[in-house]
Design a protein around this motif. Sequence first.
Motif, mmCIF file in Angstrom:
data_model
loop_
_atom_site.group_PDB
_atom_site.id
_atom_site.type_symbol
_atom_site.label_atom_id
_atom_site.label_comp_id
_atom_site.label_asym_id
_atom_site.label_seq_id
_atom_site.Cartn_x
_atom_site.Cartn_y
_atom_site.Cartn_z
ATOM 1 N N THR A 11 0.846 -1.186 0.000
ATOM 2 C CA THR A 11 0.000 0.000 0.000
ATOM 3 C C THR A 11 0.881 1.234 0.000
ATOM 4 O O THR A 11 1.887 1.286 0.707
ATOM 5 C CB THR A 11 -0.911 0.017 1.243
ATOM 6 N N THR A 12 0.499 2.206 -0.801
ATOM 7 C CA THR A 12 1.164 3.507 -0.799
ATOM 8 C C THR A 12 0.173 4.505 -0.214
ATOM 9 O O THR A 12 -0.987 4.539 -0.614
ATOM 10 C CB THR A 12 1.542 3.938 -2.230
ATOM 11 N N TYR A 13 0.645 5.272 0.738
ATOM 12 C CA TYR A 13 -0.155 6.349 1.311
ATOM 13 C C TYR A 13 0.483 7.664 0.902
ATOM 14 O O TYR A 13 1.693 7.842 1.030
ATOM 15 C CB TYR A 13 -0.187 6.284 2.837
ATOM 16 N N ILE A 14 -0.318 8.568 0.382
ATOM 17 C CA ILE A 14 0.168 9.909 0.051
ATOM 18 C C ILE A 14 -0.653 10.897 0.873
ATOM 19 O O ILE A 14 -1.883 10.863 0.847
ATOM 20 C CB ILE A 14 0.010 10.244 -1.441
ATOM 21 N N THR A 15 0.059 11.751 1.584
ATOM 22 C CA THR A 15 -0.602 12.805 2.349
ATOM 23 C C THR A 15 -0.198 14.141 1.753
ATOM 24 O O THR A 15 0.988 14.446 1.653
ATOM 25 C CB THR A 15 -0.220 12.750 3.839
ATOM 26 N N PHE A 16 -1.197 14.907 1.332
ATOM 27 C CA PHE A 16 -0.972 16.247 0.785
ATOM 28 C C PHE A 16 -1.187 17.258 1.911
ATOM 29 O O PHE A 16 -2.165 17.165 2.648
ATOM 30 C CB PHE A 16 -1.982 16.555 -0.330
#
Length: 156
Positions: A111-116
């Motif tokens: 899983t890749t999590y991206i937080t902007f």
Amino acid sequence: MKNSTLNIMKAILIVLPLLFQSCKVDLPNDYKTIIKIEKSKCYGDCPMYSAVLKEKKWVEFYPKANTAVQKASYTKIKTTEYKDLLRIIESIPVKKLKNVYDNKLLMDAPTTYITFYKGGKKKKIKIRSNPPKKLKQLITVFEKIINTSKWKAIPE
């Protein structure tokens, strides 16, 4: 003679710290975070880490498992790389993104999590499959930077 030696010693003691001032690590603790990418584990040897892009071209890397970099590290990336990342980020309609891009039939996909981060707000997105083209491009470009950068360990 004794006086001149003493004066030379005083001058050296005054100048010496100034010579090493440029060697000091000035970590960007107060620079704002732009995005954070996290990679989770899988059944194999997938790299697990989190990486943070900050203002003024700074990137921090925190390895968890299966990475070439073994300690929390930092780097300052090239201006062109930084501008490319910002251009991609600005082209993504973050508010319109789903919170999750997944395929429950996948068994062993990390899983890749991206937080902007923008203006005190943040949005975290979970990605396992079928992300929009721009998100996929962002991940690819950022991972390339992570894999090609020269990292320096963050002093403990």
